[in-house]
Design an enzyme around this catalytic site. Sequence first.
Site, PDB file in Angstrom:
ATOM      1  N   LYS A 165       0.863  -1.182   0.000  1.00  0.00           N
ATOM      2  CA  LYS A 165       0.000   0.000   0.000  1.00  0.00           C
ATOM      3  C   LYS A 165       0.900   1.234   0.000  1.00  0.00           C
ATOM      4  O   LYS A 165       1.519   1.557   1.023  1.00  0.00           O
ATOM      5  CB  LYS A 165      -0.930  -0.042   1.219  1.00  0.00           C
ATOM      6  CG  LYS A 165      -1.973  -1.148   1.110  1.00  0.00           C
ATOM      7  CD  LYS A 165      -2.923  -0.857  -0.015  1.00  0.00           C
ATOM      8  CE  LYS A 165      -3.563  -2.095  -0.603  1.00  0.00           C
ATOM      9  NZ  LYS A 165      -4.367  -1.808  -1.781  1.00  0.00           N
ATOM     10  N   LYS A 265     -13.295  -6.539  -8.683  1.00  0.00           N
ATOM     11  CA  LYS A 265     -13.842  -6.816  -7.354  1.00  0.00           C
ATOM     12  C   LYS A 265     -15.330  -7.129  -7.501  1.00  0.00           C
ATOM     13  O   LYS A 265     -16.061  -6.402  -8.195  1.00  0.00           O
ATOM     14  CB  LYS A 265     -13.641  -5.603  -6.439  1.00  0.00           C
ATOM     15  CG  LYS A 265     -12.175  -5.331  -6.125  1.00  0.00           C
ATOM     16  CD  LYS A 265     -12.029  -4.163  -5.171  1.00  0.00           C
ATOM     17  CE  LYS A 265     -10.645  -4.128  -4.552  1.00  0.00           C
ATOM     18  NZ  LYS A 265      -9.580  -3.761  -5.492  1.00  0.00           N
TER      19      LYS A 265
HETATM   20 MG    MG Z   1      -6.104  -2.059  -5.899  1.00  0.00          MG
END
Ligand code: MG
Length: 367
Positions: A165, A265
Amino acid sequence: MKITRILAYRVELPLHEVSYHWSGGKSVAVFDSTIVRVETDTGHAGHGEVCPLGPFYLPAYAEGVRAGLRELGPHLLGEDPRQLAKLNRSMDAALKGHPYVKSGIDVACWDILGQATGLPVCELLGGRYGADFPLYRAISQESPEAMAASVVRYRAEGYRRFQLKVGGDPDVDIDRIRAVAARLERGDRLVADANTGWVQHEAVRVVKAVREVDVAIEQPCLTYQECLAVRRQCPHPFVLDETIDSLDALLRAKSDLAMDAVNLKISKLGGLTRTQQARDLCVSLGLAMTLEDSWGSDIATAAIAHLAHSTPPEFLFTSTDFNSYVTVATADGAPRRVDGRLAASREPGLGVRPKLDVLGRPALEIA
Ligand code: MG
Protein backbone atom coordinates in the site's frame (compact mmCIF):
# COMPACT_ATOMS: atom_id res chain seq x y z
CA MET A 1 -38.52 -21.62 -7.18
CA LYS A 2 -39.38 -18.21 -5.71
CA ILE A 3 -37.61 -15.80 -3.36
CA THR A 4 -39.78 -15.54 -0.24
CA ARG A 5 -37.61 -13.62 2.24
CA ILE A 6 -34.42 -11.54 2.28
CA LEU A 7 -32.49 -10.96 5.50
CA ALA A 8 -29.40 -8.87 6.15
CA TYR A 9 -27.07 -9.09 9.14
CA ARG A 10 -24.52 -6.52 10.27
CA VAL A 11 -21.26 -8.05 11.47
CA GLU A 12 -18.22 -6.19 12.80
CA LEU A 13 -14.87 -7.53 11.63
CA PRO A 14 -11.80 -6.54 13.68
CA LEU A 15 -8.36 -7.19 12.21
CA HIS A 16 -5.46 -9.35 13.39
CA GLU A 17 -3.18 -6.42 12.47
CA VAL A 18 -5.45 -4.04 14.53
CA SER A 19 -5.74 -1.51 11.69
CA TYR A 20 -5.21 -1.36 7.92
CA HIS A 21 -3.73 1.74 6.27
CA TRP A 22 -3.56 2.80 2.64
CA SER A 23 -3.18 5.91 0.49
CA GLY A 24 -3.98 9.42 1.63
CA GLY A 25 -3.91 8.56 5.34
CA LYS A 26 -7.05 6.40 5.04
CA SER A 27 -7.47 3.51 7.45
CA VAL A 28 -9.99 1.07 8.92
CA ALA A 29 -9.80 -0.65 12.31
CA VAL A 30 -13.12 -2.55 12.42
CA PHE A 31 -14.87 -3.42 9.16
CA ASP A 32 -18.67 -3.20 8.95
CA SER A 33 -19.88 -6.12 6.84
CA THR A 34 -23.36 -7.04 5.63
CA ILE A 35 -24.25 -10.70 5.22
CA VAL A 36 -27.28 -11.25 3.01
CA ARG A 37 -29.51 -14.32 3.26
CA VAL A 38 -31.99 -15.12 0.49
CA GLU A 39 -34.69 -17.69 1.32
CA THR A 40 -36.99 -19.53 -1.09
CA ASP A 41 -40.28 -21.43 -1.16
CA THR A 42 -38.37 -24.71 -1.64
CA GLY A 43 -36.37 -24.38 1.58
CA HIS A 44 -33.13 -23.47 -0.20
CA ALA A 45 -31.28 -20.49 1.35
CA GLY A 46 -28.21 -18.76 -0.07
CA HIS A 47 -25.75 -16.24 1.34
CA GLY A 48 -23.63 -13.36 0.14
CA GLU A 49 -21.45 -10.74 1.82
CA VAL A 50 -20.71 -7.09 1.03
CA CYS A 51 -18.02 -5.25 2.97
CA PRO A 52 -16.86 -1.86 1.68
CA LEU A 53 -13.30 -0.74 2.44
CA GLY A 54 -14.68 2.06 4.61
CA PRO A 55 -16.81 4.83 3.10
CA PHE A 56 -13.88 6.49 1.25
CA TYR A 57 -12.51 3.82 -1.09
CA LEU A 58 -15.15 3.15 -3.75
CA PRO A 59 -18.57 4.87 -4.05
CA ALA A 60 -19.94 2.48 -1.39
CA TYR A 61 -20.45 2.53 2.37
CA ALA A 62 -21.58 -0.06 4.88
CA GLU A 63 -24.92 1.47 5.89
CA GLY A 64 -25.57 2.07 2.17
CA VAL A 65 -25.65 -1.70 1.60
CA ARG A 66 -28.50 -2.04 4.11
CA ALA A 67 -30.33 1.11 2.95
CA GLY A 68 -30.10 -0.13 -0.65
CA LEU A 69 -31.41 -3.57 0.28
CA ARG A 70 -34.43 -1.97 2.00
CA GLU A 71 -35.19 -0.21 -1.28
CA LEU A 72 -34.40 -3.10 -3.62
CA GLY A 73 -35.48 -6.16 -1.65
CA PRO A 74 -39.28 -5.87 -1.94
CA HIS A 75 -39.00 -5.86 -5.76
CA LEU A 76 -37.29 -9.27 -5.73
CA LEU A 77 -39.84 -11.28 -3.74
CA GLY A 78 -41.35 -13.86 -6.10
CA GLU A 79 -38.36 -13.83 -8.50
CA ASP A 80 -36.64 -17.13 -9.35
CA PRO A 81 -33.14 -16.93 -7.79
CA ARG A 82 -31.75 -19.47 -10.29
CA GLN A 83 -32.44 -17.23 -13.29
CA LEU A 84 -29.50 -14.95 -12.63
CA ALA A 85 -29.41 -12.83 -15.79
CA LYS A 86 -33.13 -12.16 -15.44
CA LEU A 87 -32.75 -11.44 -11.74
CA ASN A 88 -30.00 -8.91 -12.47
CA ARG A 89 -32.23 -7.19 -15.02
CA SER A 90 -34.95 -7.00 -12.38
CA MET A 91 -32.47 -5.49 -9.91
CA ASP A 92 -31.33 -2.91 -12.48
CA ALA A 93 -34.94 -2.06 -13.31
CA ALA A 94 -35.80 -1.51 -9.64
CA LEU A 95 -32.65 0.40 -8.59
CA LYS A 96 -30.41 2.29 -10.98
CA GLY A 97 -26.69 1.95 -10.26
CA HIS A 98 -25.48 1.01 -6.75
CA PRO A 99 -23.82 -2.25 -7.91
CA TYR A 100 -22.48 -3.00 -4.42
CA VAL A 101 -26.04 -3.13 -3.04
CA LYS A 102 -26.92 -5.83 -5.59
CA SER A 103 -23.77 -7.89 -5.08
CA GLY A 104 -24.86 -9.73 -1.92
CA ILE A 105 -28.20 -10.73 -3.45
CA ASP A 106 -26.55 -11.95 -6.65
CA VAL A 107 -23.94 -14.04 -4.78
CA ALA A 108 -26.64 -15.53 -2.52
CA CYS A 109 -28.61 -16.55 -5.62
CA TRP A 110 -25.52 -18.25 -7.13
CA ASP A 111 -25.27 -20.14 -3.82
CA ILE A 112 -28.90 -21.24 -4.24
CA LEU A 113 -28.34 -22.24 -7.89
CA GLY A 114 -25.40 -24.39 -6.81
CA GLN A 115 -27.38 -26.05 -4.03
CA ALA A 116 -30.34 -26.67 -6.34
CA THR A 117 -28.17 -28.26 -9.03
CA GLY A 118 -25.75 -30.04 -6.68
CA LEU A 119 -22.76 -28.19 -8.16
CA PRO A 120 -20.08 -25.95 -6.62
CA VAL A 121 -20.34 -22.36 -7.85
CA CYS A 122 -16.89 -22.56 -9.50
CA GLU A 123 -18.15 -25.34 -11.80
CA LEU A 124 -21.20 -23.25 -12.70
CA LEU A 125 -18.87 -20.29 -13.42
CA GLY A 126 -17.00 -22.29 -16.06
CA GLY A 127 -15.03 -25.07 -14.39
CA ARG A 128 -12.34 -25.71 -11.79
CA TYR A 129 -8.71 -25.25 -12.88
CA GLY A 130 -6.09 -27.23 -10.95
CA ALA A 131 -5.97 -27.99 -7.24
CA ASP A 132 -5.71 -24.42 -5.95
CA PHE A 133 -4.61 -20.88 -6.88
CA PRO A 134 -2.15 -18.29 -5.51
CA LEU A 135 -3.00 -15.45 -3.13
CA TYR A 136 -1.42 -12.08 -2.52
CA ARG A 137 -0.96 -10.43 0.85
CA ALA A 138 -1.84 -6.76 1.18
CA ILE A 139 0.90 -4.97 3.12
CA SER A 140 -0.61 -2.13 5.16
CA GLN A 141 1.09 1.26 4.72
CA GLU A 142 3.80 1.78 7.33
CA SER A 143 7.46 2.79 7.34
CA PRO A 144 9.63 1.15 4.64
CA GLU A 145 11.36 -1.01 7.27
CA ALA A 146 8.07 -2.14 8.84
CA MET A 147 6.63 -3.05 5.44
CA ALA A 148 9.76 -5.03 4.53
CA ALA A 149 9.44 -6.87 7.85
CA SER A 150 5.76 -7.62 7.09
CA VAL A 151 6.69 -9.14 3.74
CA VAL A 152 9.28 -11.39 5.38
CA ARG A 153 6.73 -12.47 8.00
CA TYR A 154 3.99 -13.21 5.45
CA ARG A 155 6.38 -15.07 3.17
CA ALA A 156 7.12 -17.34 6.13
CA GLU A 157 3.35 -18.07 6.16
CA GLY A 158 3.54 -19.16 2.50
CA TYR A 159 2.62 -16.05 0.50
CA ARG A 160 4.77 -15.31 -2.56
CA ARG A 161 2.83 -12.32 -3.86
CA PHE A 162 2.70 -8.99 -2.09
CA GLN A 163 0.73 -5.83 -2.68
CA LEU A 164 2.29 -2.81 -1.02
CA LYS A 165 0.00 0.00 0.00
CA VAL A 166 1.78 3.10 -1.28
CA GLY A 167 0.15 6.33 -2.52
CA GLY A 168 1.61 8.34 0.35
CA ASP A 169 4.58 10.70 0.28
CA PRO A 170 6.26 9.85 -3.06
CA ASP A 171 9.80 9.89 -1.66
CA VAL A 172 8.82 7.55 1.18
CA ASP A 173 6.97 5.36 -1.34
CA ILE A 174 10.17 5.01 -3.39
CA ASP A 175 11.90 3.87 -0.20
CA ARG A 176 9.03 1.49 0.58
CA ILE A 177 9.26 -0.20 -2.84
CA ARG A 178 13.06 -0.49 -2.67
CA ALA A 179 13.10 -1.75 0.94
CA VAL A 180 10.61 -4.49 0.18
CA ALA A 181 12.17 -5.43 -3.16
CA ALA A 182 15.50 -5.97 -1.41
CA ARG A 183 13.88 -8.74 0.67
CA LEU A 184 12.21 -10.61 -2.21
CA GLU A 185 13.30 -13.95 -3.58
CA ARG A 186 13.20 -15.37 -7.07
CA GLY A 187 9.59 -16.20 -7.98
CA ASP A 188 8.06 -13.59 -5.66
CA ARG A 189 5.75 -11.01 -7.21
CA LEU A 190 5.47 -7.41 -6.06
CA VAL A 191 2.74 -4.86 -6.76
CA ALA A 192 2.84 -1.26 -5.53
CA ASP A 193 -0.79 -0.14 -5.24
CA ALA A 194 -1.14 3.63 -4.87
CA ASN A 195 -4.96 3.43 -4.63
CA THR A 196 -5.34 6.75 -6.54
CA GLY A 197 -3.04 8.52 -4.05
CA TRP A 198 -0.44 10.17 -6.30
CA VAL A 199 -0.86 13.25 -8.46
CA GLN A 200 0.34 12.67 -11.99
CA HIS A 201 3.79 14.28 -11.92
CA GLU A 202 4.68 12.54 -8.65
CA ALA A 203 3.50 9.19 -10.01
CA VAL A 204 5.80 9.61 -13.02
CA ARG A 205 8.68 10.42 -10.63
CA VAL A 206 8.04 7.29 -8.57
CA VAL A 207 7.75 4.83 -11.47
CA LYS A 208 10.96 6.19 -13.03
CA ALA A 209 12.84 6.20 -9.71
CA VAL A 210 12.16 2.47 -9.21
CA ARG A 211 12.95 1.61 -12.83
CA GLU A 212 15.42 -1.10 -11.77
CA VAL A 213 12.88 -2.86 -9.49
CA ASP A 214 10.72 -5.80 -10.65
CA VAL A 215 7.40 -4.31 -9.53
CA ALA A 216 3.94 -3.77 -11.03
CA ILE A 217 2.23 -0.40 -10.50
CA GLU A 218 -1.48 -0.33 -9.59
CA GLN A 219 -3.89 2.61 -9.93
CA PRO A 220 -1.41 5.46 -9.37
CA CYS A 221 -3.88 8.35 -9.77
CA LEU A 222 -7.52 9.28 -9.26
CA THR A 223 -8.71 9.57 -12.85
CA TYR A 224 -8.41 7.31 -15.86
CA GLN A 225 -6.72 10.04 -17.92
CA GLU A 226 -4.06 10.65 -15.28
CA CYS A 227 -3.39 6.89 -15.03
CA LEU A 228 -3.13 6.65 -18.81
CA ALA A 229 -0.58 9.48 -18.90
CA VAL A 230 1.51 7.72 -16.23
CA ARG A 231 1.16 4.39 -17.98
CA ARG A 232 2.66 5.88 -21.16
CA GLN A 233 5.81 6.80 -19.23
CA CYS A 234 5.94 3.71 -17.01
CA PRO A 235 8.48 0.91 -17.58
CA HIS A 236 6.59 -1.50 -15.29
CA PRO A 237 3.58 -3.80 -15.71
CA PHE A 238 0.51 -1.66 -15.04
CA VAL A 239 -2.74 -2.55 -13.24
CA LEU A 240 -5.98 -0.56 -13.12
CA ASP A 241 -8.50 -1.04 -10.33
CA GLU A 242 -10.66 1.81 -9.01
CA THR A 243 -11.39 3.31 -12.44
CA ILE A 244 -12.50 0.00 -13.97
CA ASP A 245 -16.03 -0.37 -12.67
CA SER A 246 -17.94 -1.44 -15.81
CA LEU A 247 -17.56 -3.23 -19.12
CA ASP A 248 -17.46 0.17 -20.83
CA ALA A 249 -14.47 1.20 -18.72
CA LEU A 250 -12.78 -2.15 -19.30
CA LEU A 251 -13.21 -2.01 -23.08
CA ARG A 252 -12.00 1.58 -23.26
CA ALA A 253 -8.88 0.76 -21.24
CA LYS A 254 -8.15 -2.29 -23.36
CA SER A 255 -8.55 -0.24 -26.53
CA ASP A 256 -6.15 2.42 -25.16
CA LEU A 257 -3.63 -0.28 -24.07
CA ALA A 258 -3.96 1.38 -20.66
CA MET A 259 -3.08 -1.69 -18.54
CA ASP A 260 -1.45 -5.12 -18.51
CA ALA A 261 -3.77 -6.51 -15.83
CA VAL A 262 -6.98 -5.41 -14.18
CA ASN A 263 -8.36 -5.72 -10.66
CA LEU A 264 -11.98 -6.96 -10.65
CA LYS A 265 -13.84 -6.82 -7.35
CA ILE A 266 -17.14 -8.68 -7.03
CA SER A 267 -19.06 -5.90 -5.25
CA LYS A 268 -17.49 -3.14 -7.41
CA LEU A 269 -19.11 -4.75 -10.46
CA GLY A 270 -22.32 -5.82 -8.71
CA GLY A 271 -21.98 -9.54 -8.03
CA LEU A 272 -20.71 -12.78 -9.55
CA THR A 273 -22.94 -12.51 -12.65
CA ARG A 274 -21.41 -9.18 -13.70
CA THR A 275 -17.90 -10.14 -12.62
CA GLN A 276 -18.07 -13.42 -14.54
CA GLN A 277 -19.03 -11.44 -17.62
CA ALA A 278 -16.03 -9.11 -17.18
CA ARG A 279 -13.73 -12.03 -16.27
CA ASP A 280 -14.65 -14.00 -19.39
CA LEU A 281 -14.21 -10.90 -21.54
CA CYS A 282 -10.72 -10.38 -20.04
CA VAL A 283 -9.79 -13.98 -20.87
CA SER A 284 -10.95 -13.45 -24.47
CA LEU A 285 -8.99 -10.18 -24.65
CA GLY A 286 -5.83 -11.68 -23.11
CA LEU A 287 -5.89 -9.60 -19.91
CA ALA A 288 -4.76 -11.04 -16.59
CA MET A 289 -6.81 -10.25 -13.50
CA THR A 290 -6.67 -9.83 -9.77
CA LEU A 291 -9.99 -11.34 -8.67
CA GLU A 292 -11.20 -10.31 -5.24
CA ASP A 293 -13.58 -7.96 -3.42
CA SER A 294 -13.22 -4.78 -1.39
CA TRP A 295 -13.09 -6.71 1.92
CA GLY A 296 -15.08 -9.29 3.88
CA SER A 297 -14.93 -12.49 5.91
CA ASP A 298 -15.65 -16.16 5.22
CA ILE A 299 -18.58 -15.71 2.83
CA ALA A 300 -16.87 -13.06 0.68
CA THR A 301 -13.74 -15.22 0.64
CA ALA A 302 -15.77 -18.25 -0.50
CA ALA A 303 -17.27 -16.25 -3.40
CA ILE A 304 -13.82 -14.97 -4.40
CA ALA A 305 -12.46 -18.53 -4.29
CA HIS A 306 -15.14 -19.86 -6.66
CA LEU A 307 -14.49 -17.00 -9.08
CA ALA A 308 -10.70 -17.34 -8.97
CA HIS A 309 -10.69 -21.14 -9.11
CA SER A 310 -12.83 -21.06 -12.28
CA THR A 311 -10.37 -18.72 -14.06
CA PRO A 312 -7.65 -20.08 -16.39
CA PRO A 313 -4.46 -19.90 -14.26
CA GLU A 314 -2.44 -17.91 -16.82
CA PHE A 315 -5.04 -15.13 -16.55
CA LEU A 316 -5.23 -15.14 -12.76
CA PHE A 317 -2.73 -12.48 -11.69
CA THR A 318 -3.67 -13.09 -8.06
CA SER A 319 -6.51 -13.25 -5.50
CA THR A 320 -7.20 -12.64 -1.79
CA ASP A 321 -8.20 -14.56 1.35
CA PHE A 322 -9.80 -11.82 3.44
CA ASN A 323 -10.95 -14.33 6.03
CA SER A 324 -7.36 -14.64 7.23
CA TYR A 325 -7.12 -10.86 7.87
CA VAL A 326 -10.13 -10.64 10.19
CA THR A 327 -10.58 -12.10 13.67
CA VAL A 328 -14.24 -13.15 13.27
CA ALA A 329 -15.36 -16.32 11.48
CA THR A 330 -18.83 -15.87 9.97
CA ALA A 331 -19.31 -19.30 8.38
CA ASP A 332 -18.17 -22.92 8.51
CA GLY A 333 -16.95 -24.53 5.31
CA ALA A 334 -15.15 -21.44 3.96
CA PRO A 335 -11.82 -22.01 2.22
CA ARG A 336 -8.67 -21.59 4.33
CA ARG A 337 -5.25 -20.63 3.01
CA VAL A 338 -2.58 -23.34 2.77
CA ASP A 339 0.97 -22.23 1.82
CA GLY A 340 -0.25 -18.97 0.33
CA ARG A 341 -2.84 -20.72 -1.83
CA LEU A 342 -6.60 -21.25 -1.67
CA ALA A 343 -9.11 -23.71 -3.15
CA ALA A 344 -12.87 -23.37 -3.64
CA SER A 345 -15.14 -25.76 -1.75
CA ARG A 346 -16.30 -28.94 -3.49
CA GLU A 347 -19.70 -28.73 -1.78
CA PRO A 348 -22.75 -27.53 -3.75
CA GLY A 349 -23.18 -23.76 -3.95
CA LEU A 350 -20.63 -21.64 -2.09
CA GLY A 351 -20.15 -24.48 0.40
CA VAL A 352 -20.57 -22.26 3.46
CA ARG A 353 -22.80 -22.61 6.53
CA PRO A 354 -23.19 -19.25 8.30
CA LYS A 355 -22.61 -19.17 12.04
CA LEU A 356 -25.99 -17.96 13.26
CA ASP A 357 -24.63 -17.10 16.71
CA VAL A 358 -22.10 -14.71 15.11
CA LEU A 359 -24.68 -13.17 12.77
CA GLY A 360 -27.08 -12.42 15.62
CA ARG A 361 -30.41 -10.74 14.98
CA PRO A 362 -31.01 -9.51 11.42
CA ALA A 363 -30.60 -5.78 10.77
CA LEU A 364 -33.40 -6.00 8.23
CA GLU A 365 -35.99 -8.49 7.04
CA ILE A 366 -37.96 -8.25 3.79
CA ALA A 367 -40.82 -10.71 3.36
MG1 MG B 1 -6.10 -2.06 -5.90
